[in-house]
Design a protein around this motif. Structure first.
Motif, PDB file in Angstrom:
ATOM      1  N   THR A 159       0.981  -1.285   0.000  1.00 49.09           N
ATOM      2  CA  THR A 159       0.029   0.092  -0.093  1.00 49.09           C
ATOM      3  C   THR A 159       0.981   1.266   0.096  1.00 49.09           C
ATOM      4  OG1 THR A 159      -1.873  -1.086   1.243  1.00 49.09           O
ATOM      5  CG2 THR A 159      -1.748   1.202   1.194  1.00 49.09           C
TER       6      THR A 159
ATOM      7  N   TYR B  27      -2.452  -0.819  -3.543  1.00 51.19           N
ATOM      8  CA  TYR B  27      -3.250   0.326  -3.118  1.00 51.19           C
ATOM      9  C   TYR B  27      -2.465   1.757  -3.364  1.00 51.19           C
ATOM     10  CZ  TYR B  27      -6.304  -3.284  -1.157  1.00 51.19           C
ATOM     11  OH  TYR B  27      -6.918  -4.355  -1.010  1.00 51.19           O
TER      12      TYR B  27
ATOM     13  N   ASP C 183      -7.388   4.899  -3.911  1.00 52.65           N
ATOM     14  CA  ASP C 183      -7.884   3.723  -3.638  1.00 52.65           C
ATOM     15  C   ASP C 183      -8.608   3.822  -1.966  1.00 52.65           C
ATOM     16  OD1 ASP C 183      -7.340   2.188  -5.854  1.00 52.65           O
ATOM     17  OD2 ASP C 183      -5.328   1.956  -5.339  1.00 52.65           O
ATOM     18  N   PHE C 184      -8.218   4.667  -1.444  1.00 54.29           N
ATOM     19  CA  PHE C 184      -9.057   4.838   0.193  1.00 54.29           C
ATOM     20  C   PHE C 184      -9.280   6.235   0.214  1.00 54.29           C
ATOM     21  CE2 PHE C 184      -4.620   6.297   1.278  1.00 54.29           C
ATOM     22  CZ  PHE C 184      -3.932   5.253   0.775  1.00 54.29           C
TER      23      PHE C 184
ATOM     24  N   ILE D   6      -6.207   2.765   7.657  1.00 55.37           N
ATOM     25  CA  ILE D   6      -5.889   2.285   6.346  1.00 55.37           C
ATOM     26  C   ILE D   6      -4.801   1.079   6.330  1.00 55.37           C
ATOM     27  CG2 ILE D   6      -4.608   2.817   4.114  1.00 55.37           C
ATOM     28  CD1 ILE D   6      -5.929   5.666   4.572  1.00 55.37           C
TER      29      ILE D   6
ATOM     30  N   THR E 186      -6.180  -2.167   4.627  1.00 55.52           N
ATOM     31  CA  THR E 186      -5.651  -2.883   3.336  1.00 55.52           C
ATOM     32  C   THR E 186      -5.188  -4.034   3.389  1.00 55.52           C
ATOM     33  OG1 THR E 186      -3.592  -1.577   3.660  1.00 55.52           O
ATOM     34  CG2 THR E 186      -5.181  -0.479   2.381  1.00 55.52           C
TER      35      THR E 186
ATOM     36  N   THR F 221      -2.071  -5.557   3.227  1.00 55.08           N
ATOM     37  CA  THR F 221      -0.885  -5.716   2.494  1.00 55.08           C
ATOM     38  C   THR F 221       0.401  -5.920   3.274  1.00 55.08           C
ATOM     39  OG1 THR F 221      -0.520  -3.389   2.278  1.00 55.08           O
ATOM     40  CG2 THR F 221      -1.782  -4.517   0.318  1.00 55.08           C
TER      41      THR F 221
ATOM     42  N   HIS G  85       3.319  -1.107   3.988  1.00 58.12           N
ATOM     43  CA  HIS G  85       2.732   0.159   3.806  1.00 58.12           C
ATOM     44  C   HIS G  85       3.888   1.200   3.862  1.00 58.12           C
ATOM     45  CE1 HIS G  85      -0.183  -2.730   5.466  1.00 58.12           C
ATOM     46  NE2 HIS G  85      -1.252  -1.826   4.853  1.00 58.12           N
TER      47      HIS G  85
END
Length: 139
Positions: free
Chosen positions: A13, A40, A63-64, A78, A82, A84, A87
C-alpha cells in the motif's frame, strides 16, 4: 521488482501526504506509475476537502477515502484495512515521518522517492523551463 528504493509488489500500500504529492510535476503520471507496482495507492492529509479538490483537479482515483479522518487516524486505519504486507508513506516533513513511524508505515521522503522512481519534482520542471528559455535567448 524494486522502485523508490524499496522492494515492492502486489503486497504493498502506497500513500502520499498531499503536500508531498503536490511537489510533483505530474501527480497523475506518478499515480499511474505507482499503480504498476502497488496494490493500493492513495492520499493522506488532515484537510479532506483539499484532498477531494486535488483529486478532481488532477483526475486521480485514490484507493482509499479519508472519510473526515485526520492523518494519524487515517494512516492507522488504512494500514489495518488494506491487509497488504507493506505500507509505505511518502511524505514531506518530520510530522509525516513521525506519523509513519508511530502507525507502522515505512517512511520515504518525497525527494528520495522522486529521485529513485524517476518522478519529476515541480521545482525541477521549473528549473528546466528556465534553462530552456535562457538557451532560447542566447541562441
Amino acid at each position: 521488482m524494486s522502485n523508490s528504493g524499496i522492494t515492492v509488489g502486489e503486497g504493498m500500500t502506497l500513500a502520499f501526504e498531499l503536500s508531498a504529492l503536490d511537489r510533483l510535476a505530474d501527480p497523475a503520471e506518478v499515480f499511474a506509475d505507482a499503480r504498476q507496482w502497488s496494490r493500493y495507492v492513495g492520499i493522506i492529509s488532515n484537510d479532506t476537502n483539499a484532498v477531494e479538490s486535488y483529486v478532481r483537479e488532477h483526475d486521480l482515483e485514490p484507493d482509499f477515502d479519508l472519510g473526515g479522518r485526520d492523518k494519524w487516524l487515517a494512516s492507522s486505519e488504512i494500514r489495518q484495512e488494506t491487509g497488504t504486507e507493506r505500507h509505505v508513506f511518502v511524505g514531506a516533513g518530520t510530522e509525516d515521518r513521525r506519523i509513519a513511524e508511530h502507525t507502522g508505515w515505512e517512511f520515504v521522503p518525497i525527494t528520495d522517492a522522486a529521485e529513485k522512481a524517476g518522478w519529476t519534482l515541480e521545482s525541477e520542471r521549473t528549473k528546466q523551463g528556465l534553462l530552456e528559455r535562457l538557451r532560447g535567448w542566447l541562441s
